[in-house]
Design a protein around this motif. Sequence first.
Motif, mmCIF file in Angstrom:
data_model
loop_
_atom_site.group_PDB
_atom_site.id
_atom_site.type_symbol
_atom_site.label_atom_id
_atom_site.label_comp_id
_atom_site.label_asym_id
_atom_site.label_seq_id
_atom_site.Cartn_x
_atom_site.Cartn_y
_atom_site.Cartn_z
ATOM 1 N N THR A 109 57.734 1.020 6.551
ATOM 2 C CA THR A 109 58.403 -0.279 6.382
ATOM 3 C C THR A 109 57.390 -1.390 6.168
ATOM 4 O O THR A 109 57.571 -2.261 5.310
ATOM 5 N N ILE A 110 56.301 -1.326 6.938
ATOM 6 C CA ILE A 110 55.259 -2.351 6.788
ATOM 7 C C ILE A 110 54.678 -2.333 5.381
ATOM 8 O O ILE A 110 54.543 -3.370 4.725
ATOM 9 N N LEU A 111 54.356 -1.119 4.895
ATOM 10 C CA LEU A 111 53.760 -1.028 3.565
ATOM 11 C C LEU A 111 54.776 -1.342 2.476
ATOM 12 O O LEU A 111 54.414 -1.875 1.424
ATOM 13 N N ASP A 112 56.059 -1.037 2.717
ATOM 14 C CA ASP A 112 57.107 -1.406 1.764
ATOM 15 C C ASP A 112 57.096 -2.899 1.518
ATOM 16 O O ASP A 112 57.273 -3.370 0.389
ATOM 17 N N LEU A 113 56.899 -3.649 2.568
ATOM 18 C CA LEU A 113 56.888 -5.102 2.448
ATOM 19 C C LEU A 113 55.721 -5.590 1.605
ATOM 20 O O LEU A 113 55.858 -6.507 0.793
ATOM 21 N N VAL A 114 54.555 -4.937 1.798
ATOM 22 C CA VAL A 114 53.387 -5.283 0.974
ATOM 23 C C VAL A 114 53.695 -5.016 -0.496
ATOM 24 O O VAL A 114 53.347 -5.808 -1.383
ATOM 25 N N MET A 115 54.403 -3.891 -0.724
ATOM 26 C CA MET A 115 54.763 -3.554 -2.104
ATOM 27 C C MET A 115 55.699 -4.589 -2.700
ATOM 28 O O MET A 115 55.603 -4.924 -3.879
ATOM 29 N N VAL A 116 56.641 -5.103 -1.883
ATOM 30 C CA VAL A 116 57.555 -6.136 -2.370
ATOM 31 C C VAL A 116 56.760 -7.331 -2.868
ATOM 32 O O VAL A 116 56.955 -7.814 -3.985
ATOM 33 N N GLY A 117 55.817 -7.793 -2.017
ATOM 34 C CA GLY A 117 55.007 -8.951 -2.393
ATOM 35 C C GLY A 117 54.217 -8.690 -3.660
ATOM 36 O O GLY A 117 54.162 -9.523 -4.568
ATOM 37 N N LEU A 118 53.598 -7.502 -3.733
ATOM 38 C CA LEU A 118 52.761 -7.162 -4.876
ATOM 39 C C LEU A 118 53.575 -7.119 -6.168
ATOM 40 O O LEU A 118 53.197 -7.717 -7.185
ATOM 41 N N LEU A 119 54.715 -6.428 -6.106
ATOM 42 C CA LEU A 119 55.528 -6.276 -7.305
ATOM 43 C C LEU A 119 56.067 -7.610 -7.790
ATOM 44 O O LEU A 119 56.042 -7.906 -8.976
ATOM 45 N N PHE A 120 56.562 -8.415 -6.838
ATOM 46 C CA PHE A 120 57.126 -9.687 -7.259
ATOM 47 C C PHE A 120 56.068 -10.616 -7.823
ATOM 48 O O PHE A 120 56.335 -11.368 -8.759
#
Lengths: 183, 190
Positions: A109-120
Motif C-alpha cells: 500500500t505504501i509503495l502503491d501511493l508512491v506509484m500514484v504520485g509518480l504516475l500522476f
Amino acid sequence: METQFKEVEVVNRKTSFTVKDLAVRLLALALTLVATVLLGVDKETTTVSVKLVSSLPPVDLPVTAKWTQMSAFVFFVIANAIACSYGAASLILILVTRGRNKLVPIMVTILDLVMVGLLFSGVGATSSIGVIAYKGNSHVQWDKVCNVFDKFCQQVAIAIFMSFAGGIAYLLLIVLAALKLHK
Amino acid sequence: MASIDSTKEKPSGPPPKSIGPVADVGLRFLLFATALVAVIVMVTSKQSKLITLAPGFSIPFVAKFSQSPAFIYLVAALSVACLYSIITGVVSVLVLMKPGGSATKLQFHFVILDALLLGIMASATGAAGGVGYIGYKGNTHTQWRKVCDHFGSFCSHFAVSIFLSLISSITLLLLVWLSVYALSKKISKP
C-alpha cells in the motif's frame, strides 16, 4: 456465479488479499505497460519544405520526432516503466505470500501511493508539454508542433490517457486497502 | 507501574497519547505553509523587461505566470491544497482535543481525500516542472527558445514555487502513510 462470489468473500476474511485487488493491480500493470510501449516506440519522420535561399525552390528536409527529444517524455516513459515493473513485482509478491506475511500488504500500500504520485506527475508533465505542442505559446514564442507531427501527437495523447487510467487504478488500490483496513 | 507513568506522561493525567494525531496536525500545517508560500511566490513573479530587437528599437516584454496554462493549473492546485489543509487541519485539531475519541472513520476519509489531492498536486508539480525545464533549457528539436536568460527573476520565482509544491506533494504522501499506519495499528490491537 453467486456461489463463486460467496466463496471469494469467505477467502477474503481469511487471507489478506481479494480477487478485486488482484484484478485492479493487473489492470494497472496492463495500462502502464501500454503507456510505456506507446510512447517508447513513438517516432515519426516527415518532410518539411524549408526555403533556405529565396532564389532556389524550397528544399524538403526530413525531420524526425522522437520521444527522446523531450525530457518530459523521457520522464513519462521511465515513470510508467517503473510503475509497470512494480505492478508485476507486487502482483507476484502478493500471490506468493498469501496472507502469511503481515507486513507485505502494508508495504504494498505504501509503495502503491508512491506509484500514484509518480504516475500522476508524469501525466502532468507530458500533458503540459503536449498542450504547448498542440497550441503553441505566443508569449514565449514557442510554435506549435502538432500540425507537422500529427501521428506522433495522437500517440502521445493516447499514452497520456492510458497512464492516467493506470494512475487511477493505483489510487483505487489505495482506496480498497483503506476499506479493508477500516472494516 | 505508577512511577513509569509519571515520567512519561503529560501532566494532564490520561493514558499517554500517541504521536499520530499530533504528527497529523503538524504535517497538515506544513502542507498549508508550503502551499501558501508557493502560491504567493508564483503570483508575485511578474517581470517586465525591455528587449532590444534591433539597435534603437526595444519592446517591453512581460513575463507573468498567467501566460502558461501549466502555471495557472499549478496555482489552482496549490490554492485547493491550501484550503483543504485548513479544513482538514481544523478537523484534525478538533479530534485531537476530544479525549480518547476514535478517529478511524475520520482517518479513513482522510486517506482517500489525501490520496486524491496527492494525485492532483503531483500532476500540477509535474506540469509546471516540465514547462519550467523547457523554459530553463530550451528545446532545439522543436525550436523552442529558452526564456530564463532574459527573465531571470521570473525563472527563480517559479523554480522556488515548483520546489515548494514538490514538498507539499511529499507532505501529502507522508500524511497518507501516517493514516494507513494508524488504521493498521488500530486493527492489529485486540
